[in-house]
Scaffold this active site. Structure first.
Site, PDB file in Angstrom:
ATOM      1  N   TYR A 129     -23.627  21.682 -16.072  1.00 18.35           N
ATOM      2  CA  TYR A 129     -24.810  20.894 -16.430  1.00 18.35           C
ATOM      3  C   TYR A 129     -24.718  19.591 -15.654  1.00 18.35           C
ATOM      4  CZ  TYR A 129     -25.667  23.832 -20.586  1.00 18.35           C
ATOM      5  OH  TYR A 129     -25.942  24.868 -21.435  1.00 18.35           O
ATOM      6  N   LYS A 230     -29.239  28.848 -12.048  1.00 18.00           N
ATOM      7  CA  LYS A 230     -29.312  29.703 -13.237  1.00 18.00           C
ATOM      8  C   LYS A 230     -30.421  29.217 -14.171  1.00 18.00           C
ATOM      9  CE  LYS A 230     -26.392  31.171 -17.149  1.00 18.00           C
ATOM     10  NZ  LYS A 230     -27.068  30.527 -18.282  1.00 18.00           N
ATOM     11  N   HIS A 254     -31.534  31.640 -20.768  1.00 16.72           N
ATOM     12  CA  HIS A 254     -30.493  30.971 -21.555  1.00 16.72           C
ATOM     13  C   HIS A 254     -30.235  31.734 -22.859  1.00 16.72           C
ATOM     14  CE1 HIS A 254     -28.491  26.829 -21.504  1.00 16.72           C
ATOM     15  NE2 HIS A 254     -27.979  27.393 -22.580  1.00 16.72           N
TER      16      HIS A 254
END
Length: 367
Positions: A129, A230, A254
């Site tokens: 992240y 992603k 997710h």
């Protein structure tokens, strides 16, 4: 009772795990429509098997970003695996290595990149992240590089965390005996103002809401590792990801934990594959529970798939042996699906081996 398929591990995990932990792993965002759809959509894709093909030898091997793996079935990043089993990410890493496939380590893991590397050789990706403090990002990437990780999976669908109502009801917190190990020993600067149990929520709050394509380019200035983007679901973002220098794309929602009412990943896959036009490999995660699901994804153009929850549930049930078994069952089912469809290698799996809802004319009788 002998476990004969991947799905059976979920009920065992539900029995064994504290409710707060099971709910954290199992739930999706809001109404959980996408959570159900990630699975259901697979059941609306049917096979067009080819017969009388010599399938005495089947080769499932492939390469991902130049790394040779035994099958196109890999492990997705899932957070805080020591909540499932004391060995957590160590067990998952060993199982992936034994199966000859890739493990993606979550940056919110309860074991560090160094600890995972210490389990022995293996091809490993690091999920990332981007935080408001770019220095923290740079430190995480450097740590992953030094620990021998082979690629970065940059999660791009999380400028904010989705609303997972079970976590709100359960007041989810990381159990006090666990910590987010990749943040240990980092110079957290402004982030360093909390104890371990509060770290999880604090780290989540530090995700940068301003993240944009320029940051994907910035990431390439601080690392030589290939970057997989992603969380892509559209043709438009596929083209932008390739322009921004992505080495590959992971079609992902997710695990249905972010925006509810996005399509199942298997429904978004073909749009992304067509937009990529073979320039970069496209992968998929979300809803894979059977070897048939793997075949359907490859027939729609995926280069490989990633599994998330099956790893957590099997880890909770049986530790490393459970994760090994999940990988083996999916491998066996995929091999049988290939054989019964008349495919001896991955390159023989084509779009003609399946029929989808949007191919309807196929299904009506030809007069």
């Amino acid at each position: 009772m002998e476990i004969t398929n991947v799905t059976e591990y979920e009920a065992i995990a539900k029995e064994k795990l504290p409710k707060m932990v099971y709910d954290y792993y199992a739930s999706g965002a809001e109404d959980q429509w996408t959570l159900k759809e990630n699975r259901n959509a697979f059941s609306r894709i049917l096979f067009r098997p080819r017969i009388l093909v010599d399938v005495s030898k089947i080769d499932m091997a492939t390469t991902v970003l130049g790394f040779k793996i035994s099958m196109p079935i890999m492990i997705a990043p899932t957070a805080m695996q020591k909540m499932a089993h004391p060995e957590g990410e160590y067990a998952t890493a060993r199982a992936a290595s034994a199966a000859g496939t890739i493990m993606t380590l979550s940056s919110w893991a309860t074991s560090s990149v160094e600890e995972v590397a210490s389990t022995g050789p293996g091809i490993r990706f690091f999920q990332l992240y981007v935080y408001k403090d770019r220095n923290v990002v740079a430190q995480l990437v450097r740590r992953a590089e030094r620990a021998g990780f082979n690629a970065i999976a940059l999660t791009v669908d999380t400028p904010r965390l989705g609303r997972r109502e079970a976590d709100i009801k359960n007041r989810f917190v990381l159990p006090p005996f666990l910590t987010l190990k990749n943040f240990d020993g980092l110079n957290l600067g402004t982030m360093d103002k909390t104890n371990d149990s509060g770290l999880a929520s604090y780290v989540a709050g530090q995700i940068d809401r301003s993240l944009s394509w320029k940051d994907v380019k910035w990431l390439q200035t601080i690392t030589q590792l290939p970057i997989l983007v992603k969380g892509v679901l559209t043709a438009e973002d596929t083209r932008l990801a390739i322009q921004a220098g992505a080495a590959g794309i992971i079609v992902s929602n997710h695990g249905a934990r972010q925006l509810d009412y996005v399509p199942a990943t298997i429904m978004a896959l073909e749009e992304v594959v067509k937009a990529a036009r073979g320039r970069v490999p496209v992968f998929l995660d979300g809803g894979i529970r059977r070897g048939t699901d793997v075949f359907k994804a490859l027939a729609l153009g995926a280069s490989g798939i990633f599994i998330g929850r099956p790893v957590l549930f099997s880890l909770a049930a049986e530790g490393e042996a459970g994760v090994r078994k999940v990988l083996q069952m999916l491998r066996d089912e995929f091999e049988i699906t290939m054989a019964l469809s008349g495919c001896r290698s991955l390159k023989e799996i084509t779009r003609d081996h399946i029929v989808t809802e949007w191919d309807r004319p196929y299904l009506s009788p030809r007069l």
